[in-house]
Design an enzyme around this catalytic site. Sequence first.
Site, short mmCIF file in Angstrom:
data_model
loop_
_atom_site.label_atom_id
_atom_site.label_comp_id
_atom_site.label_asym_id
_atom_site.label_seq_id
_atom_site.Cartn_x
_atom_site.Cartn_y
_atom_site.Cartn_z
CB SER A 144 0.91 -1.38 6.58
OG SER A 144 1.82 -0.42 6.13
CG ASP A 158 4.01 -2.52 6.04
OD1 ASP A 158 3.62 -3.54 5.45
OD2 ASP A 158 3.95 -2.37 7.29
NE ARG A 207 7.27 7.74 9.11
CZ ARG A 207 8.20 8.26 9.90
NH1 ARG A 207 8.62 9.48 9.73
NH2 ARG A 207 8.72 7.54 10.87
C1 BG6 Z 1 8.04 2.15 9.02
C2 BG6 Z 1 7.52 2.09 7.61
O1 BG6 Z 1 9.38 2.51 9.01
O2 BG6 Z 1 7.87 0.91 9.61
C3 BG6 Z 1 6.05 1.69 7.66
O3 BG6 Z 1 7.68 3.31 6.97
C4 BG6 Z 1 5.90 0.39 8.37
O4 BG6 Z 1 5.56 1.59 6.37
C5 BG6 Z 1 6.53 0.48 9.71
O5 BG6 Z 1 4.54 0.05 8.47
C6 BG6 Z 1 6.47 -0.83 10.41
O6 BG6 Z 1 6.93 -0.71 11.74
P1 BG6 Z 1 6.03 -0.27 12.94
O7 BG6 Z 1 6.78 -0.74 14.11
O8 BG6 Z 1 5.92 1.21 12.88
O9 BG6 Z 1 4.71 -0.95 12.78
C1 GLC Z 2 -0.22 -6.58 9.19
C2 GLC Z 2 -0.82 -6.27 7.86
C3 GLC Z 2 0.24 -6.34 6.80
C4 GLC Z 2 1.42 -5.50 7.17
C5 GLC Z 2 1.94 -5.91 8.51
C6 GLC Z 2 3.09 -5.07 8.95
O1 GLC Z 2 0.14 -7.92 9.19
O2 GLC Z 2 -1.86 -7.14 7.59
O3 GLC Z 2 -0.29 -5.93 5.57
O4 GLC Z 2 2.41 -5.65 6.21
O5 GLC Z 2 0.90 -5.80 9.45
O6 GLC Z 2 2.78 -3.74 9.08
#
Ligand code: BG6
Ligand code: GLC
Length: 955
Positions: A606, A660, A512
Amino acid sequence: MRLSDETLLDIMARFQAEMQKGLGKDTNPTASVKMLPTFVRAIPDGSENGEFLSLDLGGSKFRVLKVQVSEEGKRNVQMESQFYPTPNEIIRGNGTELFEYVADCLADFMRTKELMQKKLPLGLTFSFPCKQTKLEEGVLLSWTKKFKARGVQGTDVVSSLTNAMRKHKQDLDVDILALVNDTVGTMMTCAYDDPYCEVGVIIGTGTNACYMEDMSNIELVEGDEGRMCINTEWGAFGDDGALEDIRTEFDRELDLGSLNPGKQLFEKMISGLYLGELVRLILLKMAKAGLLFGGEKSSALHIKGKIETRHVAAMEKYKEGLANTREILTDLGLEASEADCVAVQHVCTVVSFRSANLCAAALAAILTRLRENKKLVRLRTTVGMDGTLYKIHPQYPKRLHKVVRKLVPNCDVRFLLSESGSTKGAAMVTAVASRVQAQRKQIDKVLALFRLTREQLVGVRDKMRVELEYGLKRDTHPLATVKMLPTYVCGMPDGTEKGKFLALDLGGTNFRVLLVKIRSGRRSVRMYNKIFAIPLEIMQGTGEEVNAGQGVPRSEVPACHPIQCRPGMTAALSLQLFDHIVQCIADFLDYMGLKGAQLPLGFTFSFPCRQASIDKGTLIEWTKGFKATDCEGEDVVDMLREAIKRRNEFDLDIVAVVNDTVGTMMTCGYEDRNCEVGLIAGTGSNMCYMEEMRNIELVEGDEGKMCINTEWGGFGDNGCLDDIRTQYDKEVDEGSLNPGKQRYEKMTSGMYLGEIVRQILIDLTKQGLLFRGQISERLRTRGIFETKFLSQIESDRLALLQVRRILQQLGLDSTCEDSIVVKEVCGAVSRRAAELYGAGLAAIVEKRREDQGFEHLKITVGVDGTLYKLHPHFSRILQETVKELAPRCDVTFMLSEDGSGKGAALITAVAKRLQQARRENVKREQKLRSIQPQDEEALIAREPCRKLFMLKDSN
Ligand code: BG6
Ligand code: GLC
Ligand code: BG6
Ligand code: GLC
């Protein structure tokens, strides 16, 4: 006793109504025709095999049998059997003794047949009305026919017999796998030879019928798929008075003298146990009225039971019938004239004809129901038949068939006599049950690998604790698998943050770009965001060189959108990724009408980054689904800056790069100041928390706290979780982008759970336990089980049929049984994931409690991620596990509704403010001490707390 066609059609209609009543959940309790579900769901398909024991109790003879069902395809059944007597003192005595007697007979049989050493499954044919909730259980509703043993009614006959067999522990090692009514056994016996057979009828000592009913009509059993055999227990038809208009004085008299007055009234007009008696009562009345035997009385005619069905059959025999009649009457001490014999014979005919008529009417009702269920104009079907009356009475079958055909002219019925009794069919049911049991054991064995004991979970918690400490210590940090990365975030937002910020959120399910407007004081944040797709070629760097071209809003393209190639263009793959990101930012700014705006930007990235300050982050290595080349070891902020420069269209001030987990903790911390942990259970698995500075040996300074991004996904990479890793985990690991890495993540996060499930399903299919042993192309496809599908499949509200539909959508053609297994597999895998998360989290909160020297700790965990949000059970199990493993911590879970973009913007807001304050400070010092401007960075670096990103309340 003569019933017109009209009356028979009327009775047929009444029986149809009775069936409906018995099938309805609300109407069943008051229905006299009980329509009992039998849990037999399919007729034999020829694949049954094995060796079985069988008991056949409740007809005119009690038998013990050994049935050998041969190899697939050949349809060859061999039986050895032995009859045992059933004296009245046993069948009308004490229930315990009855079952002990049965067990004794079984033991005797096994001894004589030299079967003692064998463990054989047993099928019990028990010809009385039993309420079943599964195949291997049956509560006797009431005795019928000649049986009346005390203390059995209302109890489970399977467990009674099992208990009785315990006495023969040394000799008997049998498992009762199935309880079937004789009608069901008969239907199955006949269906083994004729697959059209879907009805079973007994006209013997008693009378009854069963048939295959559509599951959707059986309200007493869950599920709508397929069919199940219903034991109608039609013998009780009329017990509520529905047949009073056709019952005669003889029927009433017979009933009064029976073992069960008022019960089984239909049966008492039809079956073998009662026919002779009806004839006797009629003859007695005629004799008394002087209409027979010259008015002479015979004492024998007064004796109950003196005329039996076999007599009736003999008297009605073609040709010899009259002679037989004379002989039988003479035996009774009666002097019968020629006219007497003709009259008596006629009485027999009337009585047995009525019996056949009544049976035909009820059977016609069943056939009509079958035809209507199948929505057919004409039904072709087979009825399996058994029972001594049907077998030995010379006219009975013919009459019955004729009347049935007259009553249901639109059914082509084949009547098939079960030559071998009901045991062959019972053995088929047992064979299927035993196959199911063996398969169950194999499936349970696989699922057991995913069940963690409390000790194992405590072990995981304690190992996690060790790894956390390792990662924090300077000496052990380089080798630590849980990397414990300092984030340079040292406190929570305090509500004074304000301004307009851009945020990027990369690495979860969606990429996003956001615009975040924070207004101070009121803690109000407004966000605008757009989701963009990152083509697989760019994510994994496997694509050809591409035209970074247009940023593509996700709504318009599938995730792996084919990128146009522009021949001759050369660019490193890392450039592709960051150029693509910049393209998306440009599109977003355009879309928001902010073209050219110079905004501060917070970057949620992340992946594991080693940070030297809040705006510097070197990517250690890619995780999850990313593998773009030339990025590892590089600073992501630099890469982004350069891409912006390359585009040369706008300028952005990249102020912060945050994981994240950190963004999530901040988002939640904005609402709840107790939030000191950030947890992601999504595509990946990770956690961050506020650690005491004094414990972080990598960063100078002992004051206050700093957020540590644990990167716990790497937990276990040193082999410390090998005792609980399964072969399926290893397979998933080997097929991943980063084999050997992120082992804990691969056991817990959304991206991998579906893959674990897929590996298990492939294995179960290989073992022939699923999908008929056929591994489809679809099942071989990596990634078909996305987290959202797991969540849907496990939803409690879904009926089996819906689970099946989801699987079908995934291209997996499953039966109902398959769907049950798939759901169980999903459940086992996701439960283990939630428990492992719980164990990890328990380690952290316990550490926090101990570090602060608290007896009890109250702490909030900010959570995000699709697994946590969508899965129906994950969050509950996770919370329960934490409670169990960290009992002295009171953990509140707070769902991050707004994603981590908001947190990233908050961090950016403070960082921006501090950046300015810092610059002003430095300038002031420069003036004071006249330091050269080029030493500015050195000055900042010298003072650790300046290098830190300190939020307001951190000190
Ligand atoms: C979102 C966050 O809501 O959740 C992201 O904004 C995060 O930063 C993500 O990485 C994690 O959940 P998923 O299921 O989308 O990997
Ligand atoms: C993976 C990444 C980590 C992140 C997680 C959740 O483990 O290495 O940095 O926080 O995924 O998205
Ligand atoms: C036998 C079956 O052939 O018929 C029994 O094996 C069944 O299971 C019996 O109960 C019914 O007939 P009857 O006349 O023996 O009651
Ligand atoms: C009685 C029993 C029934 C059985 C039938 C034929 O009606 O109640 O269960 O099927 O006799 O044996």
